[in-house]
Design a protein around this motif. Structure first.
Motif, mmCIF file in Angstrom:
data_model
loop_
_atom_site.group_PDB
_atom_site.id
_atom_site.type_symbol
_atom_site.label_atom_id
_atom_site.label_comp_id
_atom_site.label_asym_id
_atom_site.label_seq_id
_atom_site.Cartn_x
_atom_site.Cartn_y
_atom_site.Cartn_z
ATOM 1 N N ILE A 110 6.964 -2.533 15.186
ATOM 2 C CA ILE A 110 6.687 -1.711 14.015
ATOM 3 C C ILE A 110 5.234 -1.971 13.616
ATOM 4 N N TYR A 111 4.522 -0.905 13.286
ATOM 5 C CA TYR A 111 3.076 -1.003 13.084
ATOM 6 C C TYR A 111 2.664 -0.720 11.639
ATOM 7 N N GLN A 112 1.460 -1.202 11.309
ATOM 8 C CA GLN A 112 0.845 -0.891 10.028
ATOM 9 C C GLN A 112 -0.477 -0.169 10.270
ATOM 10 N N SER A 113 -0.688 0.915 9.541
ATOM 11 C CA SER A 113 -1.939 1.661 9.652
ATOM 12 C C SER A 113 -3.046 0.941 8.900
ATOM 13 N N GLU A 114 -4.156 0.707 9.569
ATOM 14 C CA GLU A 114 -5.290 0.055 8.919
ATOM 15 C C GLU A 114 -5.926 0.981 7.886
ATOM 16 N N ASP A 115 -5.818 2.281 8.097
ATOM 17 C CA ASP A 115 -6.382 3.236 7.150
ATOM 18 C C ASP A 115 -5.543 3.338 5.886
ATOM 19 N N LEU A 116 -4.218 3.290 6.050
ATOM 20 C CA LEU A 116 -3.336 3.515 4.910
ATOM 21 C C LEU A 116 -3.064 2.274 4.072
ATOM 22 N N LYS A 117 -3.187 1.092 4.654
ATOM 23 C CA LYS A 117 -2.753 -0.106 3.930
ATOM 24 C C LYS A 117 -3.568 -0.379 2.667
ATOM 25 N N ASN A 118 -4.756 0.183 2.590
ATOM 26 C CA ASN A 118 -5.579 0.006 1.394
ATOM 27 C C ASN A 118 -5.565 1.236 0.501
ATOM 28 N N LYS A 119 -4.705 2.201 0.846
ATOM 29 C CA LYS A 119 -4.598 3.429 0.062
ATOM 30 C C LYS A 119 -3.464 3.284 -0.949
ATOM 31 N N GLU A 120 -3.748 3.637 -2.184
ATOM 32 C CA GLU A 120 -2.757 3.490 -3.244
ATOM 33 C C GLU A 120 -1.477 4.255 -2.905
ATOM 34 N N GLY A 121 -0.361 3.549 -3.035
ATOM 35 C CA GLY A 121 0.933 4.140 -2.743
ATOM 36 C C GLY A 121 1.414 3.909 -1.329
ATOM 37 N N GLU A 123 0.568 0.869 0.403
ATOM 38 C CA GLU A 123 0.318 -0.540 0.712
ATOM 39 C C GLU A 123 1.444 -1.166 1.538
ATOM 40 N N ASN A 124 2.668 -0.701 1.334
ATOM 41 C CA ASN A 124 3.835 -1.263 2.033
ATOM 42 C C ASN A 124 4.330 -0.370 3.164
ATOM 43 N N TYR A 125 3.570 0.677 3.480
ATOM 44 C CA TYR A 125 4.019 1.638 4.480
ATOM 45 C C TYR A 125 3.913 1.069 5.899
ATOM 46 N N LEU A 126 4.985 1.261 6.676
ATOM 47 C CA LEU A 126 5.010 0.859 8.081
ATOM 48 C C LEU A 126 5.424 2.056 8.932
ATOM 49 N N ILE A 146 9.652 7.146 12.618
ATOM 50 C CA ILE A 146 10.422 6.749 11.436
ATOM 51 C C ILE A 146 9.475 6.014 10.497
ATOM 52 N N ASP A 147 9.538 6.339 9.209
ATOM 53 C CA ASP A 147 8.742 5.648 8.200
ATOM 54 C C ASP A 147 9.552 4.506 7.616
ATOM 55 N N LEU A 148 8.904 3.351 7.464
ATOM 56 C CA LEU A 148 9.566 2.157 6.938
ATOM 57 C C LEU A 148 8.664 1.477 5.912
ATOM 58 N N GLU A 149 9.178 0.407 5.309
ATOM 59 C CA GLU A 149 8.391 -0.343 4.332
ATOM 60 C C GLU A 149 8.501 -1.834 4.592
ATOM 61 N N ILE A 150 7.479 -2.556 4.173
ATOM 62 C CA ILE A 150 7.464 -4.015 4.279
ATOM 63 C C ILE A 150 8.592 -4.592 3.421
ATOM 64 N N THR A 151 9.233 -5.626 3.926
ATOM 65 C CA THR A 151 10.292 -6.294 3.184
ATOM 66 C C THR A 151 10.048 -7.793 3.174
ATOM 67 N N ILE A 155 15.529 -9.217 7.678
ATOM 68 C CA ILE A 155 16.250 -8.095 8.278
ATOM 69 C C ILE A 155 15.689 -6.794 7.698
ATOM 70 N N LEU A 156 15.857 -5.730 8.463
ATOM 71 C CA LEU A 156 15.346 -4.430 8.045
ATOM 72 C C LEU A 156 16.305 -3.354 8.519
ATOM 73 N N VAL A 157 16.706 -2.483 7.617
ATOM 74 C CA VAL A 157 17.586 -1.369 7.981
ATOM 75 C C VAL A 157 16.735 -0.243 8.574
#
Length: 199
Positions: A110-121, A123-126, A146-151, A155-157
């Motif tokens: 599962i990846y994190q976007s370097e562009d989005l992680k500093n964008k408001e709203g 921050e937790n997007y994966l 699939i869009d996910l969030e940091i937990t 475990i992650l559903v």
């Protein structure tokens, strides 16, 4: 009598849990249909949006809602993810997720976007891009997302009923990430959005 009562409680709880998962997937799919019909949000070409009714989905199947064991990737290596154009957005591996579907072991990154992680709203997007054995037949050949969030949990559903096609499946004007090879699932994932090629 007490044993039967306890069994009834357990069965009721499991049924409610299954209904909750079903309802969550249905709500996501309904929202996706609304976005595709919205002239301000839809990726569809104008002529396709005007005739749009709804996306083709597999029937919602809670067997494709998995509880994955996740491990945070500590040694982060930022890389350029290939896309359908010459654009190379920066991503970093965030979690390794391990789970089973029909006793088949699966491990995905599962990846994190370097562009989005500093964008408001966001921050937790994966981001979970994947391919599976349905691509090119029942689903889009380029894979799905699939869009996910940091937990804070280990475990992650992951709900494959929420799998959707890249926008470039509908409009070549978009630039879409290509799922890395490590995220190829060797069995069919009969859940989420299907694809109808009009060509």
């Amino acid at each position: 009598m007490r044993l039967l009562f306890l069994i009834a409680i357990v069965c009721s709880t499991l049924l409610s849990f299954g209904q909750t998962r079903y309802e969550a997937a249905k709500a996501f799919q309904d929202q996706l249909n609304r976005e595709f019909a919205d002239s301000l949000k839809s990726p569809l070409k104008t002529e396709d949006r005007i005739s749009f009714k709804e996306l083709p989905f597999y029937p919602i199947d809670t067997n494709f809602v998995v509880v994955a064991k996740i491990e945070r990737i500590e040694e982060v290596e930022i890389f350029e993810m290939e896309t359908t154009t010459n654009r190379l957005p920066l991503y970093s591996p965030f979690y390794k997720a391990a789970f089973q579907i029909d006793s088949f072991p699966i491990e995905l990154t599962i990846y994190q976007s370097e562009d989005l992680k500093n964008k408001e709203g966001y921050e937790n997007y994966l981001f979970l891009p994947f391919t599976d054995a349905t691509n090119g037949t029942e689903t889009y050949g380029g894979g799905r997302y699939i869009d996910l969030e940091i937990t804070e949990s280990d475990i992650l559903v992951i709900d494959f009923n929420r799998a959707y096609n890249p926008y470039c499946a509908y409009n070549a004007n978009y630039s879409c990430p290509i799922p890395p090879r490590e995220n190829d699932i060797h069995i069919p994932i009969n859940a989420g959005v299907k694809y109808v090629d009009k060509k």
